[in-house]
Design a protein around this motif. Structure first.
Motif, mmCIF file in Angstrom:
data_model
loop_
_atom_site.group_PDB
_atom_site.id
_atom_site.type_symbol
_atom_site.label_atom_id
_atom_site.label_comp_id
_atom_site.label_asym_id
_atom_site.label_seq_id
_atom_site.Cartn_x
_atom_site.Cartn_y
_atom_site.Cartn_z
ATOM 1 N N GLU A 1 2.437 -11.297 -7.616
ATOM 2 C CA GLU A 1 2.194 -12.280 -8.362
ATOM 3 C C GLU A 1 0.843 -12.242 -9.250
ATOM 4 O OE1 GLU A 1 2.357 -16.227 -6.380
ATOM 5 O OE2 GLU A 1 4.424 -15.761 -5.797
ATOM 6 N N LEU A 2 -0.160 -11.504 -8.489
ATOM 7 C CA LEU A 2 -1.391 -11.276 -9.077
ATOM 8 C C LEU A 2 -1.149 -10.235 -10.219
ATOM 9 C CD1 LEU A 2 -3.746 -11.207 -6.138
ATOM 10 C CD2 LEU A 2 -4.050 -12.494 -7.973
ATOM 11 N N ALA A 3 -0.433 -9.277 -9.943
ATOM 12 C CA ALA A 3 -0.175 -8.313 -11.197
ATOM 13 C C ALA A 3 0.649 -8.677 -12.480
ATOM 14 C CB ALA A 3 0.775 -7.132 -10.685
ATOM 15 N N GLU A 4 1.393 -9.540 -11.904
ATOM 16 C CA GLU A 4 2.364 -10.354 -13.069
ATOM 17 C C GLU A 4 1.506 -11.385 -13.727
ATOM 18 O OE1 GLU A 4 5.711 -12.395 -11.092
ATOM 19 O OE2 GLU A 4 6.708 -10.405 -10.937
ATOM 20 N N ALA A 5 0.503 -12.034 -13.178
ATOM 21 C CA ALA A 5 -0.538 -12.887 -13.897
ATOM 22 C C ALA A 5 -1.367 -12.052 -14.799
ATOM 23 C CB ALA A 5 -1.299 -13.759 -12.878
ATOM 24 N N ARG A 6 -1.942 -11.023 -14.439
ATOM 25 C CA ARG A 6 -2.775 -10.090 -14.901
ATOM 26 C C ARG A 6 -2.222 -9.680 -16.214
ATOM 27 N NH1 ARG A 6 -7.770 -8.554 -13.916
ATOM 28 N NH2 ARG A 6 -8.634 -6.719 -15.238
ATOM 29 N N GLU B 1 0.626 -1.767 -0.123
ATOM 30 C CA GLU B 1 0.339 -0.921 0.799
ATOM 31 C C GLU B 1 -0.322 -1.433 1.899
ATOM 32 O OE1 GLU B 1 1.049 2.470 1.598
ATOM 33 O OE2 GLU B 1 1.822 3.180 -0.327
ATOM 34 N N ALA B 2 -1.332 -2.130 1.404
ATOM 35 C CA ALA B 2 -2.471 -3.099 2.518
ATOM 36 C C ALA B 2 -1.647 -4.026 3.296
ATOM 37 C CB ALA B 2 -3.589 -3.461 1.913
ATOM 38 N N ALA B 3 -0.622 -4.549 2.740
ATOM 39 C CA ALA B 3 0.049 -5.884 3.286
ATOM 40 C C ALA B 3 1.035 -5.161 4.370
ATOM 41 C CB ALA B 3 0.918 -6.659 2.164
ATOM 42 N N LEU B 4 1.483 -4.136 4.105
ATOM 43 C CA LEU B 4 2.880 -3.408 4.838
ATOM 44 C C LEU B 4 2.082 -3.189 6.481
ATOM 45 C CD1 LEU B 4 4.655 -1.042 2.472
ATOM 46 C CD2 LEU B 4 5.100 -3.585 3.083
ATOM 47 N N ALA B 5 2.747 -3.420 7.394
ATOM 48 C CA ALA B 5 2.657 -3.174 8.785
ATOM 49 C C ALA B 5 3.517 -2.042 9.234
ATOM 50 C CB ALA B 5 2.964 -4.433 9.677
ATOM 51 N N ASP B 6 3.302 -1.624 10.441
ATOM 52 C CA ASP B 6 4.225 -0.632 10.940
ATOM 53 C C ASP B 6 5.673 -1.013 11.150
ATOM 54 O OD1 ASP B 6 2.187 1.492 11.071
ATOM 55 O OD2 ASP B 6 1.777 0.991 13.219
ATOM 56 N N GLY B 7 6.540 -0.350 10.625
ATOM 57 C CA GLY B 7 8.139 -0.921 10.826
ATOM 58 C C GLY B 7 8.474 -1.585 9.729
ATOM 59 N N ASP B 8 7.703 -1.998 8.807
ATOM 60 C CA ASP B 8 8.144 -2.543 7.538
ATOM 61 C C ASP B 8 8.798 -1.565 6.786
ATOM 62 O OD1 ASP B 8 7.200 -5.230 8.020
ATOM 63 O OD2 ASP B 8 5.123 -4.781 7.246
ATOM 64 N N LEU B 9 9.971 -2.016 6.118
ATOM 65 C CA LEU B 9 10.713 -1.131 5.132
ATOM 66 C C LEU B 9 10.445 -1.812 3.638
ATOM 67 C CD1 LEU B 9 13.893 -0.684 7.081
ATOM 68 C CD2 LEU B 9 11.934 0.909 6.867
ATOM 69 N N PHE B 10 9.864 -0.975 2.823
ATOM 70 C CA PHE B 10 9.905 -1.362 1.400
ATOM 71 C C PHE B 10 10.149 -0.402 0.444
ATOM 72 C CE2 PHE B 10 7.323 -1.749 -2.276
ATOM 73 C CZ PHE B 10 7.207 -2.989 -2.629
ATOM 74 N N GLY C 1 2.089 -11.096 1.645
ATOM 75 C CA GLY C 1 0.995 -10.185 1.075
ATOM 76 C C GLY C 1 1.628 -9.633 -0.174
ATOM 77 N N VAL C 2 3.043 -8.983 0.063
ATOM 78 C CA VAL C 2 3.516 -8.323 -1.020
ATOM 79 C C VAL C 2 3.720 -9.522 -1.688
ATOM 80 C CG1 VAL C 2 5.778 -7.402 -1.606
ATOM 81 C CG2 VAL C 2 4.658 -6.765 0.304
ATOM 82 N N GLN C 3 4.290 -10.495 -1.888
ATOM 83 C CA GLN C 3 4.334 -11.159 -2.897
ATOM 84 C C GLN C 3 3.133 -11.752 -3.602
ATOM 85 O OE1 GLN C 3 7.689 -12.052 -3.796
ATOM 86 N NE2 GLN C 3 6.617 -13.323 -5.692
ATOM 87 N N GLU C 4 1.888 -11.889 -3.082
ATOM 88 C CA GLU C 4 0.873 -12.243 -3.343
ATOM 89 C C GLU C 4 0.483 -11.042 -4.365
ATOM 90 O OE1 GLU C 4 -2.781 -14.702 -4.034
ATOM 91 O OE2 GLU C 4 -0.717 -15.160 -3.664
ATOM 92 N N CYS D 1 -1.616 -3.359 -7.591
ATOM 93 C CA CYS D 1 -0.583 -3.843 -7.153
ATOM 94 C C CYS D 1 -0.332 -3.114 -5.860
ATOM 95 C CB CYS D 1 0.544 -4.346 -8.008
ATOM 96 S SG CYS D 1 1.882 -5.006 -7.364
ATOM 97 N N CYS D 2 -0.126 -1.875 -6.223
ATOM 98 C CA CYS D 2 0.358 -0.657 -5.070
ATOM 99 C C CYS D 2 -0.424 -0.862 -3.789
ATOM 100 C CB CYS D 2 0.512 0.625 -5.980
ATOM 101 S SG CYS D 2 2.253 0.664 -6.893
ATOM 102 N N VAL D 3 -1.745 -0.884 -4.099
ATOM 103 C CA VAL D 3 -2.738 -0.745 -3.316
ATOM 104 C C VAL D 3 -2.794 -1.871 -2.346
ATOM 105 C CG1 VAL D 3 -5.457 -0.666 -2.471
ATOM 106 C CG2 VAL D 3 -4.459 0.757 -4.189
ATOM 107 N N ARG D 4 -2.684 -3.111 -3.173
ATOM 108 C CA ARG D 4 -2.313 -4.259 -2.225
ATOM 109 C C ARG D 4 -1.115 -4.253 -1.311
ATOM 110 N NH1 ARG D 4 -4.511 -7.956 -7.115
ATOM 111 N NH2 ARG D 4 -6.913 -7.867 -6.502
#
Length: 166
Positions: free
Chosen positions: A77-82, A35-44, A71-74, A30-33
């Motif tokens: 959701e994948l982590a919660e489903a797993r 990180e991959a979804a975040l773009a420059d300037g995004d705050l998370f 991307g973050v929501q997906e 989930c964390c890798v996904r």
């Protein structure tokens, strides 16, 4: 750099030592996904990660682009489903058990209590509803595949779920 959270756990092993490792892999994915979804300037910011009703819950805050938000929501959701089909103790494939009013996801080795029955054809099904005009409508119906760690869209009628008609 020292991390106060790690220091706290190290200082009080009796309080934190029993933490389960079973969901570690799905949290790392989930964390890798995310990180991959975040773009420059995004705050998370991760607000909280916990287990509720025997599945993972991941709460966050931030300011993201629409694409990053999706991307973050997906990823979440994948982590919660797993988590709903992964033993929280060891990470092996599992299912839901009722332990006298306390729910847990476990493999046969770590199972305690009674398995919670699932209607045939509804295994690993994730249904998201939305209120539209005061009525609950199905926004999405997807089946989680643990083998591929992915979702497949499902027609709700194919599993006996009918939306309320006006």
């Amino acid at each position: 750099m020292r991390n106060w959270r790690n220091d706290l756990v190290a200082a009080h092993p009796r309080l934190f030592g029993g933490a389960s490792q079973g969901w570690r892999d799905l949290l790392e994915r989930c964390c890798v996904r995310i990180e991959a979804a975040l773009a420059d300037g995004d705050l998370f910011t991760t607000e909280q990660i916990k287990s509720k009703y025997a599945t993972l819950r991941f709460y966050w805050a931030g300011r993201l682009s629409d694409a990053a938000k999706a991307g973050v929501q997906e990823a979440i959701e994948l982590a919660e489903a797993r988590s709903s089909c992964t033993c929280e103790t060891c990470g092996a494939p599992g299912r839901l058990y009722d332990r006298g009013g306390w729910l847990a996801t476990a493999c046969p080795k770590h199972a305690q209590g009674k398995p919670v029955p699932v209607k045939a054809g509804r295994e690993n099904l994730r249904i998201v509803g939305r209120l539209v005009g005061g009525r609950l409508r199905i926004a999405s119906c997807r089946r989680y595949d643990r083998e591929t760690d992915s979702f497949t869209d499902v027609d709700p009628r194919s599993v006996g779920i009918e939306e309320e008609r006006d």
